[in-house]
Write a protein that holds these residues in place. Sequence first.
Motif, PDB file in Angstrom:
ATOM      1  N   TYR A  38     -16.561 -10.314  35.645  1.00 13.72           N
ATOM      2  CA  TYR A  38     -15.866  -9.035  35.713  1.00 13.72           C
ATOM      3  C   TYR A  38     -16.554  -8.128  36.737  1.00 13.72           C
ATOM      4  O   TYR A  38     -17.721  -8.327  37.071  1.00 13.72           O
ATOM      5  CB  TYR A  38     -15.774  -8.337  34.346  1.00 13.72           C
ATOM      6  N   ARG A  53     -16.472  -1.039  33.903  1.00 10.43           N
ATOM      7  CA  ARG A  53     -16.345  -2.477  34.056  1.00 10.43           C
ATOM      8  C   ARG A  53     -14.886  -2.878  33.967  1.00 10.43           C
ATOM      9  O   ARG A  53     -14.085  -2.227  33.306  1.00 10.43           O
ATOM     10  CB  ARG A  53     -17.175  -3.224  33.029  1.00 10.43           C
ATOM     11  N   GLY A  54     -14.559  -3.940  34.695  1.00 12.42           N
ATOM     12  CA  GLY A  54     -13.203  -4.447  34.702  1.00 12.42           C
ATOM     13  C   GLY A  54     -12.987  -5.462  33.599  1.00 12.42           C
ATOM     14  O   GLY A  54     -13.896  -5.763  32.823  1.00 12.42           O
ATOM     15  N   VAL A  55     -11.788  -5.994  33.556  1.00 11.80           N
ATOM     16  CA  VAL A  55     -11.473  -7.014  32.562  1.00 11.80           C
ATOM     17  C   VAL A  55     -12.161  -8.321  32.928  1.00 11.80           C
ATOM     18  O   VAL A  55     -12.399  -8.610  34.106  1.00 11.80           O
ATOM     19  CB  VAL A  55      -9.952  -7.240  32.430  1.00 11.80           C
ATOM     20  N   ILE A  56     -12.483  -9.110  31.932  1.00 18.20           N
ATOM     21  CA  ILE A  56     -13.071 -10.429  32.163  1.00 18.20           C
ATOM     22  C   ILE A  56     -11.969 -11.364  32.612  1.00 18.20           C
ATOM     23  O   ILE A  56     -10.894 -11.421  32.011  1.00 18.20           O
ATOM     24  CB  ILE A  56     -13.743 -10.961  30.881  1.00 18.20           C
ATOM     25  N   THR A  57     -12.228 -12.089  33.689  1.00 17.48           N
ATOM     26  CA  THR A  57     -11.243 -12.996  34.264  1.00 17.48           C
ATOM     27  C   THR A  57     -11.966 -14.186  34.895  1.00 17.48           C
ATOM     28  O   THR A  57     -13.180 -14.316  34.775  1.00 17.48           O
ATOM     29  CB  THR A  57     -10.356 -12.248  35.286  1.00 17.48           C
ATOM     30  N   SER A  63     -10.586  -8.515  39.229  1.00 21.04           N
ATOM     31  CA  SER A  63     -11.035  -7.642  38.152  1.00 21.04           C
ATOM     32  C   SER A  63     -11.400  -6.314  38.812  1.00 21.04           C
ATOM     33  O   SER A  63     -12.115  -6.292  39.810  1.00 21.04           O
ATOM     34  CB  SER A  63     -12.259  -8.240  37.448  1.00 21.04           C
TER      35      SER A  63
END
Length: 86
Positions: A38, A53-57, A63
């Motif tokens: 992320y 923080r961004g999304v987990i991908t 992200s």
Amino acid sequence: MPAQAAAPVPHRLAAACQEWDTDNYTFGVRCATSQAYYAKVTCTNGSSRKTARGVITSSNIWSYAYCSAFGPGYYKVGGSGGVVYA
């Protein structure tokens, strides 16, 4: 008492990663890997700092971490963006 999992360690962008860092409020990353990751960036309003923080991908999907999530006036701290492998 159960053992706590180790916190993910932030990394500067690996060769397999590309960043999106073209405005003052958003940091994005995508990595050509099957490992989960992320985007992470430090944000400030001039008097306090917070971490977005961004999304987990995975698998080369973007992200994005948004400083605007903390409200008006928060912007990126230069050079603080990176990728965290989860």
